[in-house]
Design a protein around this motif. Structure first.
Motif, PDB file in Angstrom:
ATOM      1  N   UNK A   1       0.835  -1.197   0.000  1.00  0.00           N
ATOM      2  CA  UNK A   1       0.000   0.000   0.000  1.00  0.00           C
ATOM      3  C   UNK A   1       0.880   1.261   0.000  1.00  0.00           C
ATOM      4  N   UNK A   2       0.244   2.368  -0.353  1.00  0.00           N
ATOM      5  CA  UNK A   2       0.946   3.660  -0.326  1.00  0.00           C
ATOM      6  C   UNK A   2       0.842   4.261   1.070  1.00  0.00           C
ATOM      7  N   UNK A   3       1.604   5.300   1.293  1.00  0.00           N
ATOM      8  CA  UNK A   3       1.575   5.997   2.578  1.00  0.00           C
ATOM      9  C   UNK A   3       0.195   6.594   2.835  1.00  0.00           C
ATOM     10  N   UNK A   4      -0.449   7.070   1.776  1.00  0.00           N
ATOM     11  CA  UNK A   4      -1.790   7.635   1.881  1.00  0.00           C
ATOM     12  C   UNK A   4      -2.772   6.604   2.447  1.00  0.00           C
ATOM     13  N   UNK A   5      -2.665   5.374   1.972  1.00  0.00           N
ATOM     14  CA  UNK A   5      -3.552   4.307   2.446  1.00  0.00           C
ATOM     15  C   UNK A   5      -3.262   3.964   3.905  1.00  0.00           C
ATOM     16  N   UNK A   6      -1.983   3.929   4.268  1.00  0.00           N
ATOM     17  CA  UNK A   6      -1.589   3.663   5.664  1.00  0.00           C
ATOM     18  C   UNK A   6      -2.258   4.685   6.587  1.00  0.00           C
ATOM     19  N   UNK A   7      -2.161   5.953   6.200  1.00  0.00           N
ATOM     20  CA  UNK A   7      -2.707   7.036   7.021  1.00  0.00           C
ATOM     21  C   UNK A   7      -4.233   7.002   7.034  1.00  0.00           C
ATOM     22  N   UNK A   8      -4.840   6.854   5.861  1.00  0.00           N
ATOM     23  CA  UNK A   8      -6.299   6.881   5.767  1.00  0.00           C
ATOM     24  C   UNK A   8      -6.953   5.794   6.616  1.00  0.00           C
ATOM     25  N   UNK A   9      -6.366   4.607   6.608  1.00  0.00           N
ATOM     26  CA  UNK A   9      -6.975   3.488   7.334  1.00  0.00           C
ATOM     27  C   UNK A   9      -6.316   3.214   8.686  1.00  0.00           C
ATOM     28  N   UNK A  10      -5.376   4.032   9.075  1.00  0.00           N
ATOM     29  CA  UNK A  10      -4.740   3.890  10.380  1.00  0.00           C
ATOM     30  C   UNK A  10      -4.084   2.530  10.573  1.00  0.00           C
ATOM     31  N   UNK A  11      -3.378   2.081   9.549  1.00  0.00           N
ATOM     32  CA  UNK A  11      -2.751   0.755   9.605  1.00  0.00           C
ATOM     33  C   UNK A  11      -1.508   0.793  10.501  1.00  0.00           C
ATOM     34  N   UNK A  12      -1.549   0.002  11.539  1.00  0.00           N
ATOM     35  CA  UNK A  12      -0.411  -0.133  12.449  1.00  0.00           C
ATOM     36  C   UNK A  12      -0.274  -1.609  12.805  1.00  0.00           C
ATOM     37  N   UNK A  13       0.857  -1.957  13.394  1.00  0.00           N
ATOM     38  CA  UNK A  13       1.071  -3.340  13.815  1.00  0.00           C
ATOM     39  C   UNK A  13       0.011  -3.731  14.839  1.00  0.00           C
ATOM     40  N   UNK A  14      -0.394  -4.983  14.766  1.00  0.00           N
ATOM     41  CA  UNK A  14      -1.325  -5.628  15.696  1.00  0.00           C
ATOM     42  C   UNK A  14      -2.764  -5.122  15.592  1.00  0.00           C
ATOM     43  N   UNK A  15      -3.073  -4.375  14.524  1.00  0.00           N
ATOM     44  CA  UNK A  15      -4.465  -3.952  14.316  1.00  0.00           C
ATOM     45  C   UNK A  15      -5.227  -5.127  13.699  1.00  0.00           C
ATOM     46  N   UNK A  16      -6.462  -5.308  14.116  1.00  0.00           N
ATOM     47  CA  UNK A  16      -7.327  -6.360  13.574  1.00  0.00           C
ATOM     48  C   UNK A  16      -8.083  -5.808  12.371  1.00  0.00           C
ATOM     49  N   UNK A  17      -8.114  -6.585  11.292  1.00  0.00           N
ATOM     50  CA  UNK A  17      -8.842  -6.196  10.079  1.00  0.00           C
ATOM     51  C   UNK A  17      -9.884  -7.260   9.754  1.00  0.00           C
TER      52      UNK A  17
END
Length: 192
Positions: A25-41
């Motif tokens: 993913x791009x940085x924009x997607x990381x920020x938009x969806x708040x992707x961090x380690x140990x997050x449940x999807x």
């Protein structure tokens, strides 16, 4: 599914999941969806993230393509089809580009008519044919040709063509006169 690792690459981020799968993913997607380690999807969230990323990826390809010059909607569509982008994503990217003003077929027609006529010394019929091949609005083409290719401008262009042809020394006079005659006939047919 849980995010187990996020690795920054040159341009993208690699997202690794606990099921052994990964995606980029791009940085924009990381920020938009708040992707961090140990997050449940959930599966739905993952689907949404991947859909968003496919639009972002196609968008960045198009922006890079637009750096080389103005493009029509049809040219962008053809470009994205060659890149094997889904039709739904193509429509979304084109809509986004139109909204922000990166794509404007009428502006393209005006710029193309001006450039072909003034820089390339092409006549109205050639310009019209060339722009119609690009699936542009015929009325817009006719309007800008009438606006830019006036009688005075075409006479001025003929003088430029004559001047240019006589500066070329390698050709025989017969050949020069044939070229000039061809240009005159093409221009005169539009003036009549």
């Amino acid at each position: 599914m849980q995010v187990t690792n996020i690795t920054k690459l040159k341009v993208k981020y690699k997202i690794e999941l606990d099921n052994g799968k990964h995606f980029y993913v791009s940085e924009d997607t990381i920020i938009k969806y708040g992707l961090i380690k140990k997050i449940e999807l959930t599966k739905e969230q993952l689907k949404e993230i991947l859909a968003h990323e496919s639009v972002e990826s196609a968008y960045s390809k198009v922006v890079h393509y637009l750096q080389y010059g103005l493009r029509t909607k049809q040219e962008i569509k053809d470009y994205l089809i060659k890149k094997e982008i889904a039709p739904k994503v193509i429509d979304e990217v084109i809509e986004k580009l139109v909204e922000i003003g990166y794509l404007n077929d009428e502006h393209y027609v005006e710029a193309a008519v001006t450039d072909y006529f003034n820089l390339n010394l092409k006549g109205p019929y050639w310009i019209k044919r060339k722009l119609q091949e690009k699936d542009l609005d015929k009325d817009a083409i006719d309007n800008y040709i009438a606006k830019i290719c006036t009688e005075e401008a075409m006479i001025e262009m003929l003088y430029k063509i004559i001047e240019r042809e006589f500066k070329v020394r390698r050709e025989a006079k017969n050949k020069k006169f044939k070229k000039l005659r061809k240009n005159f006939i093409q221009m005169a047919s539009h003036l009549i």
